[in-house]
Design a protein around this motif. Structure first.
Motif, PDB file in Angstrom:
ATOM      1  N   HIS A 143     -46.681 -39.510   7.956  1.00  0.00           N
ATOM      2  CA  HIS A 143     -46.024 -38.423   7.234  1.00  0.00           C
ATOM      3  C   HIS A 143     -46.988 -37.269   6.985  1.00  0.00           C
ATOM      4  CE1 HIS A 143     -43.560 -36.247   4.368  1.00  0.00           C
ATOM      5  NE2 HIS A 143     -44.600 -36.236   3.557  1.00  0.00           N
TER       6      HIS A 143
ATOM      7  N   GLU B 291     -48.212 -35.573  10.271  1.00  0.00           N
ATOM      8  CA  GLU B 291     -47.167 -34.773  10.933  1.00  0.00           C
ATOM      9  C   GLU B 291     -46.814 -33.538  10.091  1.00  0.00           C
ATOM     10  OE1 GLU B 291     -44.134 -37.614  12.093  1.00  0.00           O
ATOM     11  OE2 GLU B 291     -45.603 -38.752  13.265  1.00  0.00           O
ATOM     12  N   THR B 292     -46.815 -33.660   8.767  1.00  0.00           N
ATOM     13  CA  THR B 292     -46.572 -32.493   7.902  1.00  0.00           C
ATOM     14  C   THR B 292     -47.660 -31.443   8.108  1.00  0.00           C
ATOM     15  OG1 THR B 292     -45.536 -33.901   6.257  1.00  0.00           O
ATOM     16  CG2 THR B 292     -46.263 -31.752   5.493  1.00  0.00           C
TER      17      THR B 292
ATOM     18  N   PHE C  74     -49.745 -31.149  10.703  1.00  0.00           N
ATOM     19  CA  PHE C  74     -49.749 -30.636  12.080  1.00  0.00           C
ATOM     20  C   PHE C  74     -48.592 -29.670  12.317  1.00  0.00           C
ATOM     21  CE2 PHE C  74     -52.381 -33.928  14.731  1.00  0.00           C
ATOM     22  CZ  PHE C  74     -53.521 -33.553  14.031  1.00  0.00           C
ATOM     23  N   ALA C  75     -47.484 -29.848  11.632  1.00  0.00           N
ATOM     24  CA  ALA C  75     -46.343 -28.938  11.833  1.00  0.00           C
ATOM     25  C   ALA C  75     -46.758 -27.506  11.478  1.00  0.00           C
ATOM     26  CB  ALA C  75     -45.155 -29.386  10.993  1.00  0.00           C
ATOM     27  N   ALA C  76     -47.506 -27.365  10.391  1.00  0.00           N
ATOM     28  CA  ALA C  76     -47.968 -26.020  10.008  1.00  0.00           C
ATOM     29  C   ALA C  76     -48.992 -25.499  11.013  1.00  0.00           C
ATOM     30  CB  ALA C  76     -48.575 -26.075   8.608  1.00  0.00           C
TER      31      ALA C  76
ATOM     32  N   GLU D  15     -49.152 -26.268  14.149  1.00  0.00           N
ATOM     33  CA  GLU D  15     -48.485 -25.963  15.418  1.00  0.00           C
ATOM     34  C   GLU D  15     -47.964 -24.519  15.399  1.00  0.00           C
ATOM     35  OE1 GLU D  15     -48.435 -27.627  18.175  1.00  0.00           O
ATOM     36  OE2 GLU D  15     -46.724 -26.925  19.319  1.00  0.00           O
ATOM     37  N   GLU D  16     -47.479 -24.083  14.253  1.00  0.00           N
ATOM     38  CA  GLU D  16     -47.004 -22.685  14.157  1.00  0.00           C
ATOM     39  C   GLU D  16     -48.144 -21.713  14.425  1.00  0.00           C
ATOM     40  OE1 GLU D  16     -44.501 -21.237  11.061  1.00  0.00           O
ATOM     41  OE2 GLU D  16     -43.628 -23.216  10.734  1.00  0.00           O
TER      42      GLU D  16
ATOM     43  N   GLU E 206     -48.916 -21.743  18.089  1.00  0.00           N
ATOM     44  CA  GLU E 206     -47.925 -21.012  18.894  1.00  0.00           C
ATOM     45  C   GLU E 206     -48.288 -19.534  18.992  1.00  0.00           C
ATOM     46  OE1 GLU E 206     -44.231 -22.014  17.020  1.00  0.00           O
ATOM     47  OE2 GLU E 206     -44.154 -23.956  18.050  1.00  0.00           O
TER      48      GLU E 206
ATOM     49  N   ASP F 105     -46.775 -39.044  15.872  1.00  0.00           N
ATOM     50  CA  ASP F 105     -46.040 -38.529  17.031  1.00  0.00           C
ATOM     51  C   ASP F 105     -46.572 -37.149  17.411  1.00  0.00           C
ATOM     52  OD1 ASP F 105     -44.308 -38.009  19.033  1.00  0.00           O
ATOM     53  OD2 ASP F 105     -42.484 -38.044  17.795  1.00  0.00           O
TER      54      ASP F 105
ATOM     55  N   LEU G 152     -44.781 -34.039  19.179  1.00  0.00           N
ATOM     56  CA  LEU G 152     -44.079 -32.993  18.422  1.00  0.00           C
ATOM     57  C   LEU G 152     -44.874 -31.682  18.407  1.00  0.00           C
ATOM     58  CD1 LEU G 152     -43.147 -35.141  15.266  1.00  0.00           C
ATOM     59  CD2 LEU G 152     -41.539 -34.280  17.001  1.00  0.00           C
ATOM     60  N   PHE G 153     -46.126 -31.747  18.800  1.00  0.00           N
ATOM     61  CA  PHE G 153     -47.010 -30.586  18.643  1.00  0.00           C
ATOM     62  C   PHE G 153     -47.663 -30.209  19.986  1.00  0.00           C
ATOM     63  CE2 PHE G 153     -47.139 -33.479  14.957  1.00  0.00           C
ATOM     64  CZ  PHE G 153     -46.298 -32.753  14.126  1.00  0.00           C
TER      65      PHE G 153
END
Ligand SMILES: N[C@@H](CCC(=O)N[C@@H](CS)C(=O)NCC(=O)O)C(=O)O
Length: 213
Positions: A134, A137-138, A140-142, A144-145, A148, A180, A183-184
């Motif tokens: 959790h 992934e939380t 890494f989500a930031a 990943e932005e 990008e 996972d 996802l990134f």
């Protein structure tokens, strides 16, 4: 001058320092602190670093703890190649990402935290694994932005920065604990390019003298 790094092959914070040392071409000796056996709590080590955490660097006469403090010290003392940009705004942005990883992802998933969840808090291994994934992934989500929007080979252009130095170990760790990372994709691509650099590859856990693979 002797330089000694107290390290452990799977320690991500030590891995950051190994990458920085390798990028700067600085020779050093390793002393393995076997975290799996609790060597970080031994009297010998805590006399040196009361926090009982690695990495710990001895550079000549001085001893330093905390990976980011060590890397900034190395960067100021051995500035080639620089790991922080000269421009204050870019510098702050690079530090911001390094701190996202080192302060907001890694500590939640550190060995002693996972052990406490399982031991004192009585959580099952599956719950501990869910916790780990959790927070990775939380975080890494930031990231990943940010990735990008990256325009170069790495997180901040075509030169490796402190942010990249922190990313690589966290990615290695995420793979090991089966977060996972598919996802990134941007982070995966940057990590792949970073690992193609000989200095970064030389710091990989499985290439360390104390590795058990
Ligand atoms: N903020 C510290 C974190 C150091 C840290 O947590 N190191 C871990 C290994 S990556 C450790 O020594 N863990 C021992 C434990 O959890 O008992 C740094 O960046 O140096």
């Amino acid at each position: 001058m002797t330089r000694t790094l107290y390290t452990y092959w799977r320690s991500s914070a030590s891995y950051r320092v190994r990458i920085a040392l390798a990028l700067k071409g600085l020779a050093y000796e390793q002393v393995a602190i076997n975290l799996a056996q609790g060597a970080q709590t031994s009297v010998g080590f805590t006399m040196m670093n009361p926090q009982g955490l690695i990495p710990y660097l001895i550079d000549g006469e001085i001893g330093l703890n905390q990976s980011l403090a060590i890397i900034e010290y190395l960067d100021e003392t051995y500035p080639d190649p620089p790991l922080l940009p000269a421009d204050p705004v870019r510098r702050a942005r690079v530090r911001g990402v390094a701190l996202q990883i080192a302060c907001d992802i890694h500590p939640l998933n550190n060995l002693r935290v996972l052990k406490y969840l399982k031991g004192e808090m009585g959580q099952a291994q599956a719950a501990v694994d869910t916790w780990y994934r959790h927070w990775v992934e939380t975080g890494f989500a930031a990231l990943e932005e940010l990735a990008e929007a990256a325009t170069g080979a790495y997180l901040f252009g075509d030169a490796v920065t402190l942010a990249d130095v922190c990313l690589v170990p966290q990615m290695w760790n995420a793979r090991r604990l089966q977060a996972d990372i598919a996802l990134f994709p941007k982070l995966v691509a940057i990590d792949t390019r970073l690992n193609a650099l000989p200095a970064v590859a030389a710091a990989r856990p499985e290439r360390q003298p104390d590795a058990v693979v």
